[in-house]
Design a protein around this motif. Structure first.
Motif, PDB file in Angstrom:
ATOM      1  N   HIS A   6       0.837  -1.210   0.000  1.00 13.50           N
ATOM      2  CA  HIS A   6       0.000   0.000   0.000  1.00 13.50           C
ATOM      3  C   HIS A   6       0.866   1.252   0.000  1.00 13.50           C
ATOM      4  CE1 HIS A   6      -4.106  -1.730   1.390  1.00 13.50           C
ATOM      5  NE2 HIS A   6      -3.453  -2.606   0.681  1.00 13.50           N
ATOM      6  N   MET A   7       2.167   1.063  -0.177  1.00  9.24           N
ATOM      7  CA  MET A   7       3.092   2.196  -0.185  1.00  9.24           C
ATOM      8  C   MET A   7       4.033   2.101  -1.387  1.00  9.24           C
ATOM      9  SD  MET A   7       3.910   2.294   3.914  1.00  9.24           S
ATOM     10  CE  MET A   7       4.895   3.804   3.965  1.00  9.24           C
ATOM     11  N   ASN A   8       3.487   1.478  -2.466  1.00 11.51           N
ATOM     12  CA  ASN A   8       4.196   1.528  -3.739  1.00 11.51           C
ATOM     13  C   ASN A   8       5.413   0.616  -3.856  1.00 11.51           C
ATOM     14  OD1 ASN A   8       4.249   2.587  -6.359  1.00 11.51           O
ATOM     15  ND2 ASN A   8       3.754   4.608  -5.572  1.00 11.51           N
ATOM     16  N   PRO A  20       3.097   8.796 -10.150  1.00 10.56           N
ATOM     17  CA  PRO A  20       3.527   7.675 -10.996  1.00 10.56           C
ATOM     18  C   PRO A  20       2.411   7.148 -11.894  1.00 10.56           C
ATOM     19  CG  PRO A  20       4.378   7.392  -8.772  1.00 10.56           C
ATOM     20  CD  PRO A  20       3.469   8.586  -8.737  1.00 10.56           C
ATOM     21  N   LEU A  21       1.243   6.913 -11.298  1.00 12.78           N
ATOM     22  CA  LEU A  21       0.160   6.269 -12.038  1.00 12.78           C
ATOM     23  C   LEU A  21      -0.281   7.075 -13.258  1.00 12.78           C
ATOM     24  CD1 LEU A  21      -1.699   3.777 -11.862  1.00 12.78           C
ATOM     25  CD2 LEU A  21      -3.378   5.272 -10.782  1.00 12.78           C
ATOM     26  N   PRO A  26       3.686   2.952 -16.431  1.00 13.23           N
ATOM     27  CA  PRO A  26       2.821   2.556 -15.315  1.00 13.23           C
ATOM     28  C   PRO A  26       1.647   1.677 -15.755  1.00 13.23           C
ATOM     29  CG  PRO A  26       3.448   4.844 -15.077  1.00 13.23           C
ATOM     30  CD  PRO A  26       3.956   4.404 -16.423  1.00 13.23           C
ATOM     31  N   PHE A  70       3.649   9.886 -14.420  1.00 13.92           N
ATOM     32  CA  PHE A  70       4.555  10.849 -13.791  1.00 13.92           C
ATOM     33  C   PHE A  70       4.244  12.302 -14.151  1.00 13.92           C
ATOM     34  CE2 PHE A  70       6.632   6.736 -14.002  1.00 13.92           C
ATOM     35  CZ  PHE A  70       7.026   6.560 -12.687  1.00 13.92           C
ATOM     36  N   LYS A 122       8.882  12.364  -2.570  1.00 14.63           N
ATOM     37  CA  LYS A 122       9.058  10.917  -2.375  1.00 14.63           C
ATOM     38  C   LYS A 122       7.766  10.273  -1.883  1.00 14.63           C
ATOM     39  CE  LYS A 122      13.996  10.652  -1.199  1.00 14.63           C
ATOM     40  NZ  LYS A 122      14.956  10.305  -0.127  1.00 14.63           N
ATOM     41  N   ALA A 136       3.902   7.411   4.710  1.00 21.54           N
ATOM     42  CA  ALA A 136       5.272   7.377   4.191  1.00 21.54           C
ATOM     43  C   ALA A 136       6.030   8.647   4.564  1.00 21.54           C
ATOM     44  CB  ALA A 136       5.250   7.211   2.674  1.00 21.54           C
ATOM     45  N   LEU A 167       4.698  11.117  -2.403  1.00 19.84           N
ATOM     46  CA  LEU A 167       3.696  10.961  -3.470  1.00 19.84           C
ATOM     47  C   LEU A 167       3.982   9.708  -4.298  1.00 19.84           C
ATOM     48  CD1 LEU A 167       3.245  14.614  -4.827  1.00 19.84           C
ATOM     49  CD2 LEU A 167       1.643  13.339  -3.412  1.00 19.84           C
ATOM     50  N   HIS A 168       5.210   9.217  -4.247  1.00 21.05           N
ATOM     51  CA  HIS A 168       5.554   7.948  -4.902  1.00 21.05           C
ATOM     52  C   HIS A 168       5.422   6.784  -3.929  1.00 21.05           C
ATOM     53  CE1 HIS A 168       7.891   9.455  -8.654  1.00 21.05           C
ATOM     54  NE2 HIS A 168       6.938  10.298  -8.315  1.00 21.05           N
ATOM     55  N   MET A 169       4.865   7.064  -2.756  1.00 22.08           N
ATOM     56  CA  MET A 169       4.691   6.019  -1.742  1.00 22.08           C
ATOM     57  C   MET A 169       3.270   6.051  -1.189  1.00 22.08           C
ATOM     58  SD  MET A 169       8.376   6.478   0.185  1.00 22.08           S
ATOM     59  CE  MET A 169       8.286   5.053   1.288  1.00 22.08           C
ATOM     60  N   ASN A 170       2.343   6.499  -2.072  1.00 27.24           N
ATOM     61  CA  ASN A 170       0.928   6.367  -1.735  1.00 27.24           C
ATOM     62  C   ASN A 170       0.387   7.362  -0.712  1.00 27.24           C
ATOM     63  OD1 ASN A 170      -1.503   5.013  -2.252  1.00 27.24           O
ATOM     64  ND2 ASN A 170      -0.420   3.070  -2.317  1.00 27.24           N
ATOM     65  N   PRO A 195       3.381   1.349  -9.356  1.00 29.47           N
ATOM     66  CA  PRO A 195       3.596   1.886 -10.711  1.00 29.47           C
ATOM     67  C   PRO A 195       4.935   2.604 -10.879  1.00 29.47           C
ATOM     68  CG  PRO A 195       1.775   3.021  -9.586  1.00 29.47           C
ATOM     69  CD  PRO A 195       2.132   1.838  -8.764  1.00 29.47           C
ATOM     70  N   SER A 196       5.493   3.146  -9.796  1.00 30.38           N
ATOM     71  CA  SER A 196       6.753   3.879  -9.959  1.00 30.38           C
ATOM     72  C   SER A 196       7.943   2.944 -10.161  1.00 30.38           C
ATOM     73  CB  SER A 196       7.005   4.820  -8.781  1.00 30.38           C
ATOM     74  OG  SER A 196       7.023   4.100  -7.588  1.00 30.38           O
ATOM     75  N   ARG A 251      11.559  -2.932  -5.741  1.00 29.78           N
ATOM     76  CA  ARG A 251      11.316  -1.692  -4.996  1.00 29.78           C
ATOM     77  C   ARG A 251      10.998  -2.053  -3.552  1.00 29.78           C
ATOM     78  NH1 ARG A 251      10.005   4.131  -5.642  1.00 29.78           N
ATOM     79  NH2 ARG A 251       8.717   4.635  -3.853  1.00 29.78           N
TER      80      ARG A 251
END
Lengths: 312, 312
Positions: free
Chosen positions: A76-78, B248-249, A224, B252, B73, B87, B75-78, A214-215, A84
């Motif tokens: 849930h945190m990418n 990302p989704l 993505p 980017f 960062k 995050a 925003l790339h981790m949900n 997706p990242s 990753r």
């Protein structure tokens, strides 16, 4: 891993089986990708003398760390917890640090261990792999079961195990990886696919969980929407969905889990693997990361063997 | 925030303006949602006497923390860094802990501060808000500029500021929130929308960045695809995309940023806000979270004022 090296122990509490892992050294010039110069050896010595004992002290305080909870949160945190591991490493660091603070780890050592974990966004990878291994080994030898229990590669060969035939390996040539290379390297420098980390995909994370991450395409290539589609495609070859490892973007469906040999062959869909790329010469290490498909020849061998065993 | 309370200082290094924030107390029974019993006061006293001085020591060691990097960062981790800060709080904790370890913070205090941060998945929220404020204040009074510099609510009224008219507020009744309630509470218990955290959406995060955080729907309601669509819709009312805060989704793309009063009115699209819900009686605190639309009446007032000022 040599006999005297310390390892982490991962236990499947439901079935009692165990798996083991060493600790992740980081990216680039590291032993597991074939590098072994002074920098690499010095780091390994520091890990043996300082890092492992500190974690041992922390673990005595914590008693255990629930890896499935970390993986579940990280999805849930990418993270897809193969290529990753940013969130999962941070979550693991959080717990270990608490254990070190609450126990007797010397402040100076604690600070260095903390920095090591902070600098390594793949610190969770080895834990993740051992967790996948402990999960899949629980169906190591089930009669009639055509689910894969392992996929692995060694830089030349690619092998799978199928539940019904236990520890037998079906082996074919390892594929070349289509991926993104670190600055200064290209496909010409790459070894064939390598490593046992594809236990991740065997369990349903990594490439199978790319819709949660997706990242990841910044690291392994692609777009993505391709990442999302890989997960959707992998439902086609999987036995089910893991309700404890969900993907927010796919309306909280579980990750596709349990690769069924028969589904993969019948539908002609090869399992996807997120993978690191090693240099073909020893001493250099990791030079990139990418996406690869499992070669289907070993799947055919396995089906042949199963047919013979069952007199079909 | 009273005159003697310590605050964090957030500086816009490009433009030199500053914003300030106190520290997040956590969810539920907390002062900022109207609770003030002994538990709340004890926590605030501990924060003043122990938490703030420890962070001050850590900050002297670290010199500064780059909040835009954390937000980027996260925003790339949900996270959308308004109602989901899992995050970002972990990343902030990582830096602060390093600062505390490297400076003279007493081990016992350090351990307690560490636990407080570990237990609060919204620790970053206040930093995020001050960061958004420092960003938007940089266009506080630009001639002809119809971008919003603030949206805020106080439980009864909803107000906006528009760049061209500086510190003037346009005010209307605050909306009721459609959301998910904590166990034991319902819409009947809810105050009208409250808080200045909608500076987040004014800047382009929070509800505007929901496509970066599909799992936020577990907290504010709705489906992941609705979350993605909110962001897509908000591009319609925004001046541009922030290349430093990407999703990302959405391949980017940058978050939609800079709400243009004229676009919102012309297209009839009200900005979306992810929000917390306070109980309407004092002393109880937060009882849920949800999604709300900015009421357009204050947008109309602002356009009227601008037309008059410009003799249109």
């Amino acid at each position: 891993i040599s006999p005297s090296m310390p390892v982490m122990i991962v236990e499947n509490k439901e079935h009692g089986n165990k798996a083991y892992c060493n600790l992740n050294e980081g990216l680039g010039k590291v032993l597991r990708f074939g590098a072994y110069d002074e920098e690499v050896i010095d780091r390994l010595n520091w890990m043996e003398e300082t890092l492992y004992p500190s974690l041992k002290t922390a673990m005595e305080e914590l008693e255990e760390i629930d890896l499935n909870t970390i993986t579940s949160k990280a999805l849930h945190m990418n993270d897809e917890v193969h290529n990753r591991n940013v969130a999962s490493s941070a979550l693991l660091q959080k717990l270990i640090t608490q254990g070190m603070l609450d126990s007797g780890v010397d402040r100076e050592i604690l600070t260095k261990v903390y920095e090591f974990m902070s600098d390594n966004e793949h610190f969770y990878l080895n834990f993740s792999m051992a967790n996948s291994k402990a999960t899949m080994d629980s169906i190591l030898e089930m009669e009639y079961c055509t689910l894969l229990t392992a996929m692995t590669r060694n830089g030349t060969d690619f092998g799978i195990r199928v539940s019904a035939t236990g520890e037998k390996w079906y082996v074919t040539e390892a594929p070349v990886v289509d991926g993104l290379y670190f600055s200064g390297y290209s496909k010409e420098d790459a070894a064939r696919d390598m490593g046992d980390s594809s236990i991740s995909e065997t369990r349903g994370v990594g490439g199978f969980a790319m819709a949660a991450s997706p990242s990841i395409v910044q690291f392994v290539g692609g777009t993505p929407s391709e990442a999302v589609n890989y997960t959707k495609e992998m439902y086609e070859v999987s036995q089910g969905k893991d309700p404890n490892l969900t993907i927010p973007l796919l309306d909280f469906q579980g990750v596709p889990t349990g690769i069924d040999l028969r589904k993969a062959l019948r539908k002609g869909i090869a399992p996807i693997i997120n993978t690191g790329i090693a240099h073909k010469e020893p001493g250099i290490g990791q030079i990139g990361a990418g996406i690869v498909r499992a070669p289907m020849d070993c799947f055919k061998q396995a089906l042949q063997q199963l047919s013979e065993d069952l007199d079909l």
